[in-house]
Motif scaffolding. Structure first.
Motif, PDB file in Angstrom:
ATOM      1  N   LYS A  20       1.111  -0.905  -0.296  1.00 42.99           N
ATOM      2  CA  LYS A  20       0.236  -0.372  -0.021  1.00 42.99           C
ATOM      3  C   LYS A  20       0.760   1.161  -0.160  1.00 42.99           C
ATOM      4  O   LYS A  20       0.370   2.095  -0.608  1.00 42.99           O
ATOM      5  N   LYS A  47       3.807   1.293  -0.968  1.00 49.39           N
ATOM      6  CA  LYS A  47       4.635   1.612  -2.351  1.00 49.39           C
ATOM      7  C   LYS A  47       3.447   2.058  -3.671  1.00 49.39           C
ATOM      8  O   LYS A  47       3.892   2.831  -4.199  1.00 49.39           O
ATOM      9  N   LYS A  48       2.171   2.082  -3.463  1.00 49.90           N
ATOM     10  CA  LYS A  48       1.787   1.703  -4.759  1.00 49.90           C
ATOM     11  C   LYS A  48       1.487   3.517  -4.022  1.00 49.90           C
ATOM     12  O   LYS A  48       1.438   4.558  -4.863  1.00 49.90           O
ATOM     13  N   ALA A  49       1.256   4.170  -3.085  1.00 45.48           N
ATOM     14  CA  ALA A  49       1.010   5.809  -2.406  1.00 45.48           C
ATOM     15  C   ALA A  49       2.363   6.197  -3.390  1.00 45.48           C
ATOM     16  O   ALA A  49       2.538   7.642  -3.952  1.00 45.48           O
ATOM     17  N   LYS A  88       4.227   5.689  -5.302  1.00 45.88           N
ATOM     18  CA  LYS A  88       4.216   5.940  -6.964  1.00 45.88           C
ATOM     19  C   LYS A  88       3.298   6.792  -7.433  1.00 45.88           C
ATOM     20  O   LYS A  88       3.512   7.115  -8.698  1.00 45.88           O
ATOM     21  N   GLU A  89       1.972   6.540  -6.965  1.00 38.79           N
ATOM     22  CA  GLU A  89       1.222   7.402  -7.332  1.00 38.79           C
ATOM     23  C   GLU A  89       1.406   9.083  -7.055  1.00 38.79           C
ATOM     24  O   GLU A  89       1.228   9.571  -7.776  1.00 38.79           O
ATOM     25  N   ARG A  90       2.313   9.309  -6.103  1.00 37.05           N
ATOM     26  CA  ARG A  90       2.828  10.347  -5.751  1.00 37.05           C
ATOM     27  C   ARG A  90       3.973  11.116  -6.586  1.00 37.05           C
ATOM     28  O   ARG A  90       4.947  11.977  -6.627  1.00 37.05           O
ATOM     29  N   GLY A  91       4.845  10.301  -6.835  1.00 38.43           N
ATOM     30  CA  GLY A  91       5.712   9.793  -7.664  1.00 38.43           C
ATOM     31  C   GLY A  91       7.462  10.085  -7.577  1.00 38.43           C
ATOM     32  O   GLY A  91       8.111  10.952  -8.166  1.00 38.43           O
TER      33      GLY A  91
END
Length: 158
Positions: free
Chosen positions: A118, A120-122, A124-127
């Motif tokens: 979770k 890691k995904k967050a 990546k979404e924030r760049g």
């Protein structure tokens, strides 16, 4: 008729196994630990020297302690979403010491796998990965430029 330590340990583990699901390895380990504890209690009761319990083995293998929705503390056996600094402090350990003691990589997150994914995904979404790559590239350019440029001294008039 008095019960033997083996019989008492078996009854305790049987009661424990009926209240929560345990696989064969967990049952065997619980039986060994219970028997050992009963032996130590009996030795204390009779005044005999108690075996050194300082070097304890964890209840489960370290690689099996990090599960999808929980992490099991190898010191006390409690289950958490993440092993907090405060909890590890109660065992007189830092996160680094805990990782070293149980053979984890120093980069291993001490939290449930689902929580790690979770986060890691967050990220990546924030760049964050792209920003990190750009930052590293700019540092390399700055370091290369500093090597090419000769150092000059400033002289001051007195």
């Amino acid at each position: 008729m008095t019960k033997t330590l083996v019989e008492m340990a078996a009854e305790i583990v049987q009661a424990q196994g009926s209240s929560k699901s345990m696989n064969i390895e967990e049952l065997q380990e619980a039986l060994k630990e219970t028997f050992s504890t009963l032996q130590n209690l009996q030795a204390m009761e009779t005044g005999e020297a108690v075996a050194d319990t300082k070097e304890q083995k964890p209840a489960i293998a370290p690689e099996k302690s990090i599960l999808k929705n929980k992490i099991i503390c190898l010191e006390c056996g409690e289950e958490f979403k993440t092993l907090s600094f405060k909890h590890l402090q109660s065992h007189d350990l830092t996160r680094r010491e805990y990782r070293i003691k149980y053979g984890f990589s120093l980069r291993q997150p001490l939290c449930a796998k689902a929580l790690t994914e979770k986060r890691k995904k967050a990220g990546k979404e924030r760049g964050i990965p792209d920003a990190l790559k750009k930052s590293i590239a700019s540092r390399k350019k700055a370091a290369a430029a500093a090597k090419k440029k000769p150092a000059t001294r400033k002289t001051t008039k007195k």
